[in-house]
Design an enzyme around this catalytic site. Structure first.
Site, PDB file in Angstrom:
ATOM      1  N   TYR A 146      54.342  50.872  36.045  1.00 25.25           N
ATOM      2  CA  TYR A 146      53.069  51.136  36.729  1.00 25.25           C
ATOM      3  C   TYR A 146      52.047  50.136  36.218  1.00 25.25           C
ATOM      4  O   TYR A 146      51.881  49.977  35.009  1.00 25.25           O
ATOM      5  CB  TYR A 146      52.581  52.567  36.459  1.00 25.25           C
ATOM      6  CG  TYR A 146      51.267  52.879  37.157  1.00 25.25           C
ATOM      7  CD1 TYR A 146      51.204  52.964  38.549  1.00 25.25           C
ATOM      8  CD2 TYR A 146      50.101  53.069  36.428  1.00 25.25           C
ATOM      9  CE1 TYR A 146      50.007  53.232  39.194  1.00 25.25           C
ATOM     10  CE2 TYR A 146      48.889  53.345  37.066  1.00 25.25           C
ATOM     11  CZ  TYR A 146      48.850  53.427  38.446  1.00 25.25           C
ATOM     12  OH  TYR A 146      47.660  53.697  39.080  1.00 25.25           O
ATOM     13  N   ASP A 241      51.816  43.660  30.386  1.00 29.67           N
ATOM     14  CA  ASP A 241      50.863  44.727  30.687  1.00 29.67           C
ATOM     15  C   ASP A 241      50.792  45.658  29.486  1.00 29.67           C
ATOM     16  O   ASP A 241      51.636  46.521  29.296  1.00 29.67           O
ATOM     17  CB  ASP A 241      51.275  45.472  31.955  1.00 29.67           C
ATOM     18  CG  ASP A 241      50.249  46.542  32.338  1.00 29.67           C
ATOM     19  OD1 ASP A 241      49.315  46.791  31.540  1.00 29.67           O
ATOM     20  OD2 ASP A 241      50.382  47.131  33.426  1.00 29.67           O
ATOM     21  N   LYS A 269      42.559  51.290  28.662  1.00 34.83           N
ATOM     22  CA  LYS A 269      42.664  52.513  27.872  1.00 34.83           C
ATOM     23  C   LYS A 269      42.038  52.412  26.466  1.00 34.83           C
ATOM     24  O   LYS A 269      40.834  52.526  26.342  1.00 34.83           O
ATOM     25  CB  LYS A 269      44.121  52.982  27.857  1.00 34.83           C
ATOM     26  CG  LYS A 269      44.571  53.289  29.310  1.00 34.83           C
ATOM     27  CD  LYS A 269      45.906  53.953  29.476  1.00 34.83           C
ATOM     28  CE  LYS A 269      46.101  54.390  30.914  1.00 34.83           C
ATOM     29  NZ  LYS A 269      47.137  53.728  31.670  1.00 34.83           N
TER      30      LYS A 269
HETATM   31  C1  LIG Z   1      47.045  53.155  33.153  1.00 32.39           C
HETATM   32  C2  LIG Z   1      47.763  51.894  33.424  1.00 32.39           C
HETATM   33  C3  LIG Z   1      47.261  50.910  34.285  1.00 32.39           C
HETATM   34  C4  LIG Z   1      46.070  51.140  35.150  1.00 32.39           C
HETATM   35  O1  LIG Z   1      44.910  51.387  34.434  1.00 32.39           O
HETATM   36  P1  LIG Z   1      43.695  52.180  35.137  1.00 32.39           P
HETATM   37  O2  LIG Z   1      42.582  52.073  34.149  1.00 32.39           O
HETATM   38  O3  LIG Z   1      44.199  53.581  35.365  1.00 32.39           O
HETATM   39  O4  LIG Z   1      43.405  51.488  36.418  1.00 32.39           O
HETATM   40  C5  LIG Z   1      47.914  49.688  34.337  1.00 32.39           C
HETATM   41  N1  LIG Z   1      49.018  49.450  33.616  1.00 32.39           N
HETATM   42  C6  LIG Z   1      49.548  50.382  32.796  1.00 32.39           C
HETATM   43  C7  LIG Z   1      50.753  50.043  31.992  1.00 32.39           C
HETATM   44  C8  LIG Z   1      48.959  51.644  32.696  1.00 32.39           C
HETATM   45  O5  LIG Z   1      49.528  52.579  31.937  1.00 32.39           O
END
Ligand SMILES: *Cc1c(COP(=O)(O)O)cnc(C)c1O
Length: 433
Positions: A146, A241, A269
């Site tokens: 994701y 990521d 985050k």
């Molecule tokens: C949470 C998440 C995102 C997206 O971040 P948001 O602040 O929710 O848009 C992207 N990549 C990873 C791996 C994530 O866990």
């Protein structure tokens, strides 16, 4: 927790009359576990209190963002002091480079970076940079990875999407994901085949160094090394990521330690300490493709917001080596306690996965290693476990494929509570049928 949660139920009914589905992010609606979502009134340290006054040990931590627990005093002080001086200017402040310097000191290969307001924007923008820098259009992502909800990345995107059993998303034209190629996570041979077939058209591979959106899936030894080697042999860039893993598993990033050589890194985050944030960065010559230095356009009205920057800097300052040691100790104690409790209750389908303070709580014969395996976990047993834990005062992610996050506010007594709750929950659950 006898008597239920009438105030949460009432709030949800009311919210549903104005907010779509009563929530601002789908997983919060409890669709994957059933029942009505818990509405929270406040949080402090390791605890959350709902509208009805029940207290919970929080193992969601705002999906990993609140690594220090709730309302940590140094972060709250920094936020309050900054807010008093103005909430947003839409112009530079010193706080932006202060946070950027903290990040760069911990991640030297991030020579230049840009703050945005979410992880979604960070990955979307990193991919735009990769496409701009290479002049290529295709990207390769992994099934169950994701990377936010931007159009081209909503293909086999794990947790939220998978939980809803939606193949992808309506409203994403086939031509948009037509530039996206998919490989199973942990399958280097599939990556090799894709590069063999169309390597000269792939701008970037985007990968979570530890997958955290289909349960918790660690990379197999050699997998990430093969991914970056193949990408670079074919002139493609690698986007690590680290929106979850950045500053969670250690001070800085984890991809290098796991064998991945990245050209661009994304954050989110943890680096915002609970406020909306994202960031992407990399080597200077790659990042200087971004406007105003280069032709890749990307902007944000509230990007680099002073209050968010202050929260981020205060959070990173609090993340000392002792905090990471405590996170490891606590996470290991919870994992061991839960494994023992499951064994004692005769629950044999509890293959808890753990990478640092990321726990993958699933009911299955073994811990998933890719999306295909993640799709076979026993969702109804997770739902029952979730509700039994909730009744026992432990708040877990309301979805079987989301990561359970440990914060540094969780102490030995909380570990005892988490393990006692699991004993009760496992007893209620019994053996798989
Ligand atoms: C949470 C998440 C995102 C997206 O971040 P948001 O602040 O929710 O848009 C992207 N990549 C990873 C791996 C994530 O866990």
């Amino acid at each position: 927790m006898t008597g239920g949660r009438p105030r949460s139920a009432r709030a949800f009914r009311r919210a549903s009359r104005t907010l779509v589905g009563g929530v601002d992010s789908p997983v919060r609606a409890f669709g994957a576990v059933g029942g009505s979502p818990v509405f929270f009134a406040r949080g402090r340290g390791s605890s959350l209190w709902d509208l009805d006054g029940h207290r919970y040990l929080d193992l969601v931590g705002s999906w990993g963002a609140t690594i220090l627990g709730h309302a940590p005093p140094p972060v709250v002080r920094a936020v309050a002091a900054t807010a008093r001086r103005g909430l947003s200017f839409g112009a530079p402040t010193e706080l932006e480079h202060v946070l950027a310097e903290r990040i760069r000191r911990a991640v030297p290969e991030v020579e230049r970076l840009r703050f945005v307001s979410s992880g979604t924007e960070a990955v979307m923008s990193a991919i735009r940079v990769a496409r701009g820098a290479t002049g290529r259009s295709r990207i390769l992502k992994f099934e169950g990875g994701y990377h936010g909800h931007s159009d081209g990345l909503l293909a086999r995107a794990g947790s939220g999407v998978a939980s809803a059993s939606l193949p992808d998303s309506a409203g994403v034209p086939a031509s948009f994901v037509g530039e996206t190629r998919l490989a199973p996570y942990n399958d280097a041979e599939a990556v090799a085949r894709l590069f063999e077939a169309e390597g000269d058209r792939i701008a970037a591979v985007v990968v979570e160094p530890v997958a955290g959106n289909m349960g918790v899936v660690a990379p197999r030894p050699g997998f990430l090394g093969a991914v970056s080697r193949l990408a670079h042999e074919h002139g493609a860039l690698v986007v690590a990521d680290e929106v979850i893993t950045g500053f969670r598993l250690r001070r800085g990033t984890i991809h290098r330690r796991l064998g991945l050589t990245a050209d661009l890194v994304t954050f989110g985050k943890v680096i915002g300490g609970g406020l909306p944030i994202g960031a992407y960065g990399g080597r200077r010559e790659i990042m200087e493709n971004v406007a105003p230095m280069g032709p890749v356009y990307q902007a944000g009205t509230l990007a680099g917001n002073p209050v968010v920057m202050a929260a981020g800097a205060a959070t990173l300052d609090a993340l000392t080596p002792a905090i990471y040691r405590r996170l490891e100790r606590t996470s290991s104690a919870i994992a061991e306690g839960w494994r023992t409790a499951a064994a004692e209750a005769g629950v044999e389908d509890f293959p808890l996965a753990r990478v640092g303070s990321m726990l993958g709580v699933t009911f299955a014969a073994r811990a998933p290693r890719d999306l295909a395996e993640a799709m076979t976990v026993d969702r109804s047993r997770y739902a029952r476990f979730f509700h039994a834990m909730l009744e026992a005062g432990v708040y877990l992610p309301p979805s079987p494929l989301e990561t359970t996050f440990v914060s540094s506010a969780i102490g030995p007594r909380d570990v005892g509570r988490a393990v006692a709750a699991a004993r009760t929950a496992f007893a209620a659950l019994g053996r798989p049928r």
